[in-house]
Design an enzyme around this catalytic site. Structure first.
Site, PDB file in Angstrom:
ATOM      1  CE  LYS A  47      -4.728   1.763   3.556  1.00  0.00           C
ATOM      2  NZ  LYS A  47      -3.898   2.495   4.803  1.00  0.00           N
ATOM      3  CG  ASP A 180      -5.608   6.379   9.861  1.00  0.00           C
ATOM      4  OD1 ASP A 180      -5.430   5.398   9.113  1.00  0.00           O
ATOM      5  OD2 ASP A 180      -5.558   7.602   9.401  1.00  0.00           O
TER       6      ASP A 180
END
Length: 255
Positions: A47, A180
């Site tokens: 990420k 999220d």
């Protein structure tokens, strides 16, 4: 549940999530080293933080952070090890930079411009909108202990975010489902708001379902194992009240 984990994200010094989500690095060599370290620790995906966001005090959501060269160094490491790369990007130029660096998916895409949308389609890079994150911060954040500056920023991000995703959907960008999670006000499995907003952005129910199943498996690199109901694959099935191909909220009504 089965998880594909990223460990810590990689950000620039003082970049998005530096205080709680990310490790800081500056320059391609430093970013490359951190990517290798995360893979050593067991990361299934790398990420990267290409732009600012709502959650870090010393940044702006419109701020471009990691450079193309820095992100490309991490992408090279990840792809050599067979790992996908997901890139947090709100600002328009940050989205373009992430794609140019070789990202497999872009997360959020709040301020998409036509160049970014064009590249998402041309390079077949997936977009994970997480449309529900900012409305939930505004509606639930205070009760969940979120900082006031995060709530204030989120108020201004809702409208441009939905507009960007509407344009991306209309252009044929490949969309992958995501919420999220996992804050107190945004728990894993709470998908109703995201489903509704994806429909509001112009997605058909079947396309929303595919974004959370087949397309998600493809983006995560596990399509040979799961994501579709086929002989030999691992699958989770749930029974719901109603037909989600006509009423997407049926997915929230388990029988």
């Amino acid at each position: 549940p089965r998880y594909l984990v990223s460990g810590r994200a990689i950000c620039m010094t003082g970049g998005h999530g530096w205080a709680n989500l990310s490790k800081e690095a500056d320059g391609p060599d430093a970013v490359r080293k951190l990517a290798r370290e995360e893979i050593k620790l067991g990361a299934d995906v790398i990420k990267l933080m290409a732009t600012g966001g709502a959650g870090t005090l010393s940044e702006l959501p419109t701020q471009v952070q990691l450079s193309v060269e820095e992100m490309r160094a991490a992408v090279d490491v990840a792809h050599a090890a067979g790992r996908p790369v997901a890139v947090h990007a709100l600002a328009a130029q940050g989205v373009v930079n992430a794609i140019e660096a070789g990202a497999d998916s872009v997360e959020h895409g709040v301020f998409l411009d036509e160049r970014g949308i064009e590249l998402l389609v041309k390079r077949d890079v997936a977009l994970c909108p997480t449309l529900s994150v900012y409305p939930r911060i505004v509606e639930r954040g205070a009760a969940g202990g979120e900082a006031q500056f995060v709530i204030n920023r989120s108020v201004d991000l809702r409208a441009p975010h939905l507009d960007s995703i509407r344009r991306a959907v209309a252009a044929g960008v490949r969309i992958v489902f995501g919420t999220d999670a996992t804050t107190l006000y945004n728990p894993v499995g709470d998908i109703g708001t995201e489903l509704a907003l994806m429909a509001e952005a112009g997605m058909k129910p079947i396309d929303i379902i595919l974004s959370a199943t087949r397309i998600a498996a493809e983006v995560c690199g596990v399509a040979q194992e799961t994501g579709t109901l086929e002989p030999g694959k691992c699958a989770d099935m749930c029974v719901v009240e109603g037909d989600p191909t006509h009423d997407i909220q049926a997915l929230t009504r388990t029988a």
